[in-house]
Design an enzyme around this catalytic site. Sequence first.
Site, PDB file in Angstrom:
ATOM      1  N   GLY A   1      15.759  39.152  12.545  1.00 32.76           N
ATOM      2  CA  GLY A   1      15.525  40.621  11.814  1.00 32.76           C
ATOM      3  C   GLY A   1      15.771  41.771  12.738  1.00 32.76           C
TER       4      GLY A   1
ATOM      5  N   SER B   1      11.483  30.119   7.347  1.00 33.99           N
ATOM      6  CA  SER B   1      12.267  29.820   6.170  1.00 33.99           C
ATOM      7  C   SER B   1      13.208  28.911   6.147  1.00 33.99           C
ATOM      8  CB  SER B   1      12.609  31.171   5.706  1.00 33.99           C
ATOM      9  OG  SER B   1      13.709  31.774   6.430  1.00 33.99           O
TER      10      SER B   1
ATOM     11  N   GLN C   1       8.615  38.871  14.893  1.00 37.22           N
ATOM     12  CA  GLN C   1       8.560  38.358  13.642  1.00 37.22           C
ATOM     13  C   GLN C   1       7.573  39.605  12.607  1.00 37.22           C
ATOM     14  OE1 GLN C   1      10.505  36.005  12.189  1.00 37.22           O
ATOM     15  NE2 GLN C   1       9.219  36.190  10.017  1.00 37.22           N
TER      16      GLN C   1
ATOM     17  N   CYS D   1       7.167  52.852  19.487  1.00 33.65           N
ATOM     18  CA  CYS D   1       8.719  53.333  20.021  1.00 33.65           C
ATOM     19  C   CYS D   1       8.465  54.802  20.573  1.00 33.65           C
ATOM     20  CB  CYS D   1       9.510  53.377  18.744  1.00 33.65           C
ATOM     21  SG  CYS D   1       8.851  53.555  17.051  1.00 33.65           S
TER      22      CYS D   1
ATOM     23  N   HIS E   1      14.950  58.351  17.747  1.00 33.80           N
ATOM     24  CA  HIS E   1      13.598  59.316  17.689  1.00 33.80           C
ATOM     25  C   HIS E   1      13.901  60.392  18.613  1.00 33.80           C
ATOM     26  CE1 HIS E   1      11.815  56.351  15.116  1.00 33.80           C
ATOM     27  NE2 HIS E   1      10.910  55.923  15.849  1.00 33.80           N
TER      28      HIS E   1
ATOM     29  N   GLN F   1      15.470  53.943  18.924  1.00 41.56           N
ATOM     30  CA  GLN F   1      14.305  53.340  18.472  1.00 41.56           C
ATOM     31  C   GLN F   1      14.543  51.885  18.676  1.00 41.56           C
ATOM     32  OE1 GLN F   1      13.825  51.649  15.221  1.00 41.56           O
ATOM     33  NE2 GLN F   1      11.592  51.118  15.949  1.00 41.56           N
TER      34      GLN F   1
END
Length: 371
Positions: free
Chosen positions: A10, A38, A73, A135, A275, A351
């Site tokens: 990810g 997966s 995850q 964050c 940010h 971030q």
Amino acid sequence: MKVGFVGWRGMVGSVLMQRMKEENDFAHIPEAFFFTTSNVGGAAPDFGQAAKTLLDANNVAELAKMDIIVTCQGGDYTKSVFQALRDSGWNGYWIDAASSLRMKDDAIIVLDPVNRDVLDNGLKNGVKNYIGGNCTVSLMLMALGGLFQNDLVEWATSMTYQAASGAGAKNMRELISGMGAVHAQVADALADPAGSILDIDRKVSDFLRSEDYPKANFGVPLAGSLIPWIDVDLGNGQSKEEWKGGVETNKILGRSDNPTVIDGLCVRVGAMRCHSQAITLKLKKDLPVSEIETILAGANDWVKVIPNEKEASIHELTPAKVTGTLSVPVGRIRKLGMGGEYISAFTVGDQLLWGAAEPLRRVLRIVLGSL
């Protein structure tokens, strides 16, 4: 030590893997294993580890073979496996980017340039859950940690300008799609130097309010606009993101029993992955600005104090400058009209780096005894 990685594909996980590669972290990991939800049995990424096959991230028995698990995850995964894993008797280290366990009594929020003492005490006392912080909280503390560590802050209020990345990869895509869609509406008119800017503005406004604007993820337009609410409504006028600012800051600093009051408003803006925050602080004493700047600059290796001048500010204190870097600039530091103890500051940070992946990368090294 066996280290298992979950959620490494990810957005945050990919940034973590990239940073670990850059810092040669895998050389400090005796055995690395990669898990998947997966593609069980598929080929694992090659970071020089012996294990070449992806393991089942939902298999508690496989997870329990690890000494350390690092997961990016997400919260639903943590909720689905963490307790079952602990209930099975597993006593390893759980390092997690998700917020699910952050406020648990048996968890420490990790930000070692700010709370290394809290981390070291936790390791000595057998704490096994190390969780990445919110964050904006992490980025604020990287910038202003010197003032908090020296117990100089009576209260603080942070008004945020938060990037699309905080909402996820699909939201980043949607922001760019929105920018492109807005431009497409008025491209011909823009190309005509004699075209009326008021006509262009009207077309843009009409499009932002139309159902044709791409907003499946944010729900409302972001490009050409902003969103003055982030996360769920707590029912008391405060968003959950705003609540996190106070409770997480104090937990990171080990001050939950005697907290510093921190509150503000959290706003989504059309930045990609940095940010920004405009912060007002009331200090416990009236310090010269030069002393405040010295305290801030000396707090860690990544904070960078920017002189409170126009040219320095517009070039150094922006998402465009900071994105993709570990630098956390802080500027616009000056006394406010309310009195000598009142200070303004503006800070920017990536971030996905100090806001997410970097504290996890570093706490893994700390647990392994190599940082």
